[in-house]
Design an enzyme around this catalytic site. Structure first.
Site, PDB file in Angstrom:
ATOM      1  N   GLY A  71       0.845  -1.196   0.000  1.00 20.79           N
ATOM      2  CA  GLY A  71       0.000   0.000   0.000  1.00 20.79           C
ATOM      3  C   GLY A  71       0.878   1.243   0.000  1.00 20.79           C
ATOM      4  N   ALA A 116       2.101   2.907   2.400  1.00 24.15           N
ATOM      5  CA  ALA A 116       3.209   2.880   3.356  1.00 24.15           C
ATOM      6  C   ALA A 116       4.342   2.018   2.799  1.00 24.15           C
ATOM      7  CB  ALA A 116       2.717   2.334   4.700  1.00 24.15           C
ATOM      8  N   ALA A 133      -8.960   4.633  -1.423  1.00 23.21           N
ATOM      9  CA  ALA A 133      -9.103   5.913  -0.706  1.00 23.21           C
ATOM     10  C   ALA A 133      -9.737   6.946  -1.625  1.00 23.21           C
ATOM     11  CB  ALA A 133      -7.743   6.386  -0.215  1.00 23.21           C
ATOM     12  N   GLN A 134     -10.659   7.695  -1.078  1.00 22.81           N
ATOM     13  CA  GLN A 134     -11.407   8.638  -1.915  1.00 22.81           C
ATOM     14  C   GLN A 134     -11.065  10.087  -1.584  1.00 22.81           C
ATOM     15  OE1 GLN A 134     -15.613   7.807  -1.552  1.00 22.81           O
ATOM     16  NE2 GLN A 134     -15.460   5.866  -2.624  1.00 22.81           N
ATOM     17  N   GLY A 135     -11.363  10.475  -0.318  1.00 28.87           N
ATOM     18  CA  GLY A 135     -11.355  11.896   0.068  1.00 28.87           C
ATOM     19  C   GLY A 135     -10.050  12.599  -0.222  1.00 28.87           C
ATOM     20  N   GLU A 143     -13.010  18.088   5.185  1.00 31.61           N
ATOM     21  CA  GLU A 143     -13.740  16.924   5.684  1.00 31.61           C
ATOM     22  C   GLU A 143     -14.047  17.162   7.168  1.00 31.61           C
ATOM     23  OE1 GLU A 143     -12.493  12.974   3.427  1.00 31.61           O
ATOM     24  OE2 GLU A 143     -10.751  14.147   3.962  1.00 31.61           O
ATOM     25  N   ASP A 175      -3.341  -9.079   9.434  1.00 27.10           N
ATOM     26  CA  ASP A 175      -2.270 -10.085   9.470  1.00 27.10           C
ATOM     27  C   ASP A 175      -1.030  -9.589  10.217  1.00 27.10           C
ATOM     28  OD1 ASP A 175      -4.077 -11.226   7.760  1.00 27.10           O
ATOM     29  OD2 ASP A 175      -2.706 -11.492   6.082  1.00 27.10           O
ATOM     30  N   HIS A 211     -16.975   4.328   9.497  1.00 25.20           N
ATOM     31  CA  HIS A 211     -17.223   5.468   8.608  1.00 25.20           C
ATOM     32  C   HIS A 211     -18.728   5.675   8.569  1.00 25.20           C
ATOM     33  CE1 HIS A 211     -17.276   8.166   5.223  1.00 25.20           C
ATOM     34  NE2 HIS A 211     -15.951   8.192   5.216  1.00 25.20           N
ATOM     35  N   ARG A 239     -15.974  11.832  12.882  1.00 25.69           N
ATOM     36  CA  ARG A 239     -16.680  10.612  12.477  1.00 25.69           C
ATOM     37  C   ARG A 239     -17.360   9.838  13.591  1.00 25.69           C
ATOM     38  NH1 ARG A 239     -12.503   8.273   8.166  1.00 25.69           N
ATOM     39  NH2 ARG A 239     -12.947  10.010   6.781  1.00 25.69           N
ATOM     40  N   HIS A 265     -14.288   0.835   9.167  1.00 25.09           N
ATOM     41  CA  HIS A 265     -13.501   1.554   8.151  1.00 25.09           C
ATOM     42  C   HIS A 265     -12.006   1.600   8.444  1.00 25.09           C
ATOM     43  CE1 HIS A 265     -12.783   4.507   5.034  1.00 25.09           C
ATOM     44  NE2 HIS A 265     -12.283   5.377   5.905  1.00 25.09           N
ATOM     45  N   GLU A 275      -1.371   1.653   8.389  1.00 24.21           N
ATOM     46  CA  GLU A 275      -2.540   1.385   9.243  1.00 24.21           C
ATOM     47  C   GLU A 275      -2.280   0.278  10.265  1.00 24.21           C
ATOM     48  OE1 GLU A 275      -6.232   1.226   7.071  1.00 24.21           O
ATOM     49  OE2 GLU A 275      -7.315   0.442   8.814  1.00 24.21           O
ATOM     50  N   ARG A 286      -9.675   8.712  14.519  1.00 25.10           N
ATOM     51  CA  ARG A 286      -8.817   9.324  13.501  1.00 25.10           C
ATOM     52  C   ARG A 286      -9.514  10.480  12.785  1.00 25.10           C
ATOM     53  NH1 ARG A 286      -8.144   8.433   7.766  1.00 25.10           N
ATOM     54  NH2 ARG A 286      -9.750   6.831   7.885  1.00 25.10           N
ATOM     55  N   SER A 307      -4.811   9.315   7.514  1.00 21.84           N
ATOM     56  CA  SER A 307      -4.181   7.997   7.417  1.00 21.84           C
ATOM     57  C   SER A 307      -3.145   7.927   6.299  1.00 21.84           C
ATOM     58  CB  SER A 307      -5.254   6.939   7.179  1.00 21.84           C
ATOM     59  OG  SER A 307      -4.643   5.744   6.849  1.00 21.84           O
TER      60      SER A 307
HETATM   61  P1  FAD Z   1      -3.011  -0.975   2.614  1.00 20.96           P
HETATM   62  O1  FAD Z   1      -3.134   0.044   1.563  1.00 20.96           O
HETATM   63  O2  FAD Z   1      -4.265  -1.576   3.137  1.00 20.96           O
HETATM   64  O3  FAD Z   1      -2.078  -2.112   2.062  1.00 20.96           O
HETATM   65  C1  FAD Z   1      -1.842  -3.283   2.807  1.00 20.96           C
HETATM   66  C2  FAD Z   1      -0.976  -4.197   1.979  1.00 20.96           C
HETATM   67  O4  FAD Z   1      -0.548  -5.279   2.782  1.00 20.96           O
HETATM   68  C3  FAD Z   1      -1.682  -4.821   0.780  1.00 20.96           C
HETATM   69  O5  FAD Z   1      -0.766  -4.802  -0.286  1.00 20.96           O
HETATM   70  C4  FAD Z   1      -1.919  -6.273   1.218  1.00 20.96           C
HETATM   71  O6  FAD Z   1      -1.939  -7.187   0.160  1.00 20.96           O
HETATM   72  C5  FAD Z   1      -0.693  -6.494   2.058  1.00 20.96           C
HETATM   73  N1  FAD Z   1      -0.802  -7.559   3.050  1.00 20.96           N
HETATM   74  C6  FAD Z   1      -1.628  -7.650   4.110  1.00 20.96           C
HETATM   75  N2  FAD Z   1      -1.381  -8.782   4.801  1.00 20.96           N
HETATM   76  C7  FAD Z   1      -0.379  -9.418   4.161  1.00 20.96           C
HETATM   77  C8  FAD Z   1       0.317 -10.638   4.370  1.00 20.96           C
HETATM   78  N3  FAD Z   1       0.029 -11.460   5.388  1.00 20.96           N
HETATM   79  N4  FAD Z   1       1.291 -11.003   3.495  1.00 20.96           N
HETATM   80  C9  FAD Z   1       1.587 -10.223   2.429  1.00 20.96           C
HETATM   81  N5  FAD Z   1       0.960  -9.042   2.176  1.00 20.96           N
HETATM   82  C10 FAD Z   1      -0.007  -8.658   3.037  1.00 20.96           C
HETATM   83  N6  FAD Z   1      -7.421   7.486   4.313  1.00 20.96           N
HETATM   84  C11 FAD Z   1      -7.112   8.775   4.058  1.00 20.96           C
HETATM   85  O7  FAD Z   1      -6.184   9.328   4.644  1.00 20.96           O
HETATM   86  N7  FAD Z   1      -7.819   9.461   3.109  1.00 20.96           N
HETATM   87  C12 FAD Z   1      -8.856   8.917   2.416  1.00 20.96           C
HETATM   88  O8  FAD Z   1      -9.443   9.554   1.560  1.00 20.96           O
HETATM   89  C13 FAD Z   1      -9.214   7.562   2.707  1.00 20.96           C
HETATM   90  N8  FAD Z   1     -10.253   6.972   2.077  1.00 20.96           N
HETATM   91  C14 FAD Z   1     -10.506   5.653   2.294  1.00 20.96           C
HETATM   92  C15 FAD Z   1     -11.519   5.024   1.586  1.00 20.96           C
HETATM   93  C16 FAD Z   1     -11.727   3.662   1.707  1.00 20.96           C
HETATM   94  C17 FAD Z   1     -12.834   2.987   0.947  1.00 20.96           C
HETATM   95  C18 FAD Z   1     -10.904   2.916   2.587  1.00 20.96           C
HETATM   96  C19 FAD Z   1     -11.104   1.436   2.736  1.00 20.96           C
HETATM   97  C20 FAD Z   1      -9.920   3.549   3.333  1.00 20.96           C
HETATM   98  C21 FAD Z   1      -9.712   4.912   3.193  1.00 20.96           C
HETATM   99  N9  FAD Z   1      -8.713   5.568   3.919  1.00 20.96           N
HETATM  100  C22 FAD Z   1      -8.429   6.878   3.663  1.00 20.96           C
HETATM  101  C23 FAD Z   1      -7.806   4.828   4.787  1.00 20.96           C
HETATM  102  C24 FAD Z   1      -6.514   4.554   4.023  1.00 20.96           C
HETATM  103  O9  FAD Z   1      -6.833   4.277   2.672  1.00 20.96           O
HETATM  104  C25 FAD Z   1      -5.736   3.394   4.599  1.00 20.96           C
HETATM  105  O10 FAD Z   1      -5.628   3.533   5.983  1.00 20.96           O
HETATM  106  C26 FAD Z   1      -4.342   3.361   4.002  1.00 20.96           C
HETATM  107  O11 FAD Z   1      -4.430   3.299   2.597  1.00 20.96           O
HETATM  108  C27 FAD Z   1      -3.565   2.169   4.533  1.00 20.96           C
HETATM  109  O12 FAD Z   1      -2.380   2.056   3.803  1.00 20.96           O
HETATM  110  P2  FAD Z   1      -1.367   0.902   4.156  1.00 20.96           P
HETATM  111  O13 FAD Z   1      -0.229   1.043   3.217  1.00 20.96           O
HETATM  112  O14 FAD Z   1      -1.089   0.912   5.596  1.00 20.96           O
HETATM  113  O15 FAD Z   1      -2.206  -0.447   3.880  1.00 20.96           O
HETATM  114  C1  SIN Z   2     -13.456   9.488   2.864  1.00 23.28           C
HETATM  115  O1  SIN Z   2     -13.222   9.843   1.712  1.00 23.28           O
HETATM  116  O2  SIN Z   2     -14.506   9.757   3.465  1.00 23.28           O
HETATM  117  C2  SIN Z   2     -12.462   8.686   3.584  1.00 23.28           C
HETATM  118  C3  SIN Z   2     -11.492   9.579   4.180  1.00 23.28           C
HETATM  119  C4  SIN Z   2     -10.710   8.881   5.255  1.00 23.28           C
HETATM  120  O3  SIN Z   2     -10.991   7.744   5.610  1.00 23.28           O
HETATM  121  O4  SIN Z   2      -9.804   9.528   5.776  1.00 23.28           O
END
Ligand code: FAD
Ligand code: SIN
Length: 543
Positions: free
Chosen positions: A11, A13, A43-45, A118, A215, A236, A282, A343, A367, A378, A383
């Site tokens: 993701g 990160a 992610a949308q916003g 937001e 995980d 959410h 929220r 969420h 996350e 949050r 995030s």
């Molecule tokens: P993720 O993007 O969830 O990536 C996790 C990765 O880990 C994936 O590649 C997955 O395959 C991998 N993984 C997991 N477990 C394993 C394993 N055991 N072995 C190998 N790989 C594994 N946040 C905002 O700040 N702004 C927004 O507008 C916003 N909108 C959102 C809208 C939606 C619909 C959602 C669901 C979330 C939103 N969020 C938003 C929250 C934000 O998107 C997430 O918190 C953030 O993207 C998390 O990033 P990450 O890199 O930590 O994890």
């Molecule tokens: C959203 O677009 O409402 C999601 C934003 C967030 O989770 O930070």
């Protein structure tokens, strides 16, 4: 297999860290599904950061602390608010197509991008790419890492458990299942980073993709890391309520741009709950919706943006407009039926301000980590900012560790994974039934409103499930469904134990038996040394 740094998760990160580390080191990135599958792509916003000269770091800090209901770590908040802007500038340099300001009067030639608002933000500070910010960021990052000579990407590889050195207890890498070949092998690394995202799949209704099964949190707990604030799972307020599209999010930016929550009779009820009305944080909005749904016996409430100019709505929210239209709702003319859904996991693997966990050579970012930024709730769009800033911090921290050149046992060989005495499962129904039961128990008993009785019942059910799952795990060929279920059950237990420890209502944790706020705010830290009883080793030993 061996690598310098193993990053588990692709993701925002994981990939932003990979790009930075790859300048000097060999990096392997695991992704348990396709590389772009994870919350980031949905992610949308947008991404919060101080980008407007009239905004200030202090205001971003204050808004985050207020949303966090007294439980944020002010140092983590200051770090993210201070550095979010520069990490967003790095994304702009990489070519993320953020939306530009359309209004001629508001256009600033030095910073041409549109900033939205937001819930809980006192200022416009959320940069976005229409309503598909995550996809635009993920596409750009993936394009950049894909052909990098120092980055190896392994999609469809799910990590099972961390490997610890038997003497030093340092993290030496991870066991990994190649899903396409059903093979387990070990990857040895000088440094391992968990960037595995959240755990909202623990709930029946969620905005999250299938990857959010906690995980990383479960692996870290089994390995001996503390896990903090798991009672704070964010709901959410506005996911589309529709039999065909239950998990589609309607961005908070819709309310930021003037959307109003209404009852079926048109009444705008948020004014009764908070002076910020539809733009309250929220936790407040989700609880208000839950209360109105219960009070009136209705299945959903309605979000109304139909009073805005239709072209404005279509330009700002093209994904939401199309998706709603596909299920027969024209958001420029009609209200959108919405309900809250799980969420975001505010708690996670306890890390310090260097992104280090309790285990040497093991880091956690995004996350999956608890940094102290979010406290009890949050702030919207913090995030993605946290993922970017802590990737930068982890990069500095790992570079420093490489430079210190602490002895690493090159000769260490992980025990091979033993699959000689397990069998293929005859029926898959046991696993899928346990999945359903777990998610329903969490939704019914550990949701927006909790009681001691519900939490106690949930714990009993989850512990029974854990026994069944472990037995099954010991006897059968591994699949990702089974591994994820095992992790979710562990994380569900941590969520319940944390909720039971908190004898007050704060932020996202609302318990009818303790409706008041305590005077002293402190995080809930679970320590596996005190709480985790490792199950008896599988008779058919795996490793
Ligand atoms: P993720 O993007 O969830 O990536 C996790 C990765 O880990 C994936 O590649 C997955 O395959 C991998 N993984 C997991 N477990 C394993 C394993 N055991 N072995 C190998 N790989 C594994 N946040 C905002 O700040 N702004 C927004 O507008 C916003 N909108 C959102 C809208 C939606 C619909 C959602 C669901 C979330 C939103 N969020 C938003 C929250 C934000 O998107 C997430 O918190 C953030 O993207 C998390 O990033 P990450 O890199 O930590 O994890
Ligand atoms: C959203 O677009 O409402 C999601 C934003 C967030 O989770 O930070």
């Amino acid at each position: 297999m061996e690598t310098d740094v193993l990053i588990i998760g692709s993701g925002i990160a994981g990939l932003s860290l990979a790009l930075k580390l790859a300048i000097n080191h060999k990096v392997t990135v695991l992704s348990k599904s396709a590389i772009n599958e994870g919350s980031t792509s949905y992610a949308q916003g947008g991404i919060a950061g101080v980008l407007d000269p009239f905004d200030s770091i202090e205001a971003h800090v204050n808004d985050t602390l207020t949303a966090g209901a007294g439980l944020c770590d002010p140092k983590a908040v200051a770090v993210v608010a201070t550095h979010a802007g520069e990490t967003i500038q790095e994304l702009i340099q990489l070519g993320v197509p953020f939306s530009k300001e359309q209004n001629q009067n508001a256009q600033n030639s030095e910073f041409p991008f549109h900033l939205t608002k937001e819930g809980g933000h006192s200022h416009r500070r959320v940069i976005h790419a229409a309503d598909h910010t995550g996809k635009s960021v993920a596409d750009t990052l993936i394009k950049t890492v894909k052909h990098h000579p120092n980055i190896q990407i392994l999609p469809e590889h799910i990590s099972i458990d961390l490997i610890l050195h038997p003497k030093s207890k340092e993290c030496m890498g991870a066991y990994v299942l190649n899903k396409l070949e059903s093979q387990v092998y070990s990857i040895k690394a000088q440094f391992t980073v968990l960037a595995t995202g959240g755990a909202s799949k623990a709930y029946l209704y969620t905005s999250n993709p299938d990857t959010s099964t906690g995980d990383g949190i479960a692996m870290a707990w089994r390995a001996g890391c503390r896990i903090t604030n798991m009672e704070f799972n964010q709901f959410h307020p506005t996911c589309l309520y529709h039999p065909r599209d239950r998990s589609f999010l309607i961005s908070e930016a819709v309310r930021g741009e003037g959307g109003i929550l209404r009852l079926p009779n048109g009444y705008a009820f948020m004014q009764d709950y908070d002076k910020r009305a539809d733009l309250a944080p929220r936790d407040i909005v989700a609880r208000a919706i839950d209360q109105e749904m219960k009070k009136h016996g209705i299945d959903c409430v309605y979000l109304d943006i139909s009073h805005k100019d239709p072209d404005y709505v279509k330009n700002h929210f093209p994904t939401i407009y199309k998706r709603c239209l596909a299920v027969g709702i024209d958001i420029t003319k009609e209200t959108i039926p919405v309900v809250p859904a799980a969420h975001y996991t505010c708690g996670g693997i306890h890390t310090n301000l260097d992104a280090k966990t309790d285990i040497t050579r093991l880091y956690a970012i995004g996350e999956t980590a608890y940094t102290g930024l979010h406290g009890a709730n949050r702030l919207a769009s913090n995030s993605l900012a946290e993922g970017l800033v802590f990737a930068k911090i982890a990069h500095c921290s790992i570079e420093k560790a490489f430079a210190q050149n602490k002895p690493f046992d090159q000769n260490f060989q992980p025990k091979p994974w033993d699959t000689s005495r397990i069998t293929d499962a005859k029926e898959k129904i046991l696993v899928s039934h346990d999945w359903d039961e777990l998610r329903r128990v969490m939704w019914d008993y550990v949701g927006i409103v909790r009681t001691d009785k519900r939490l106690k019942r949930a714990l009993q059910r989850i512990r029974n499930l854990q026994k069944e799952i472990y037995e099954y795990y010991c006897q059968h060929t591994l699949t990702s469904d089974l591994l994820e279920l095992r992790n979710l059950a562990m994380v569900a237990e941590l969520m319940i134990l944390s909720a039971q420890k908190r004898k007050e209502s704060r932020g996202l944790h609302y318990n009818l038996d303790y409706p008041k706020l305590s005077k002293r705010a402190k995080p809930t830290i679970l320590d596996p040394k005190k709480l985790f009883k490792a199950p008896k080793p599988c008779k058919k030993t795996r490793h």
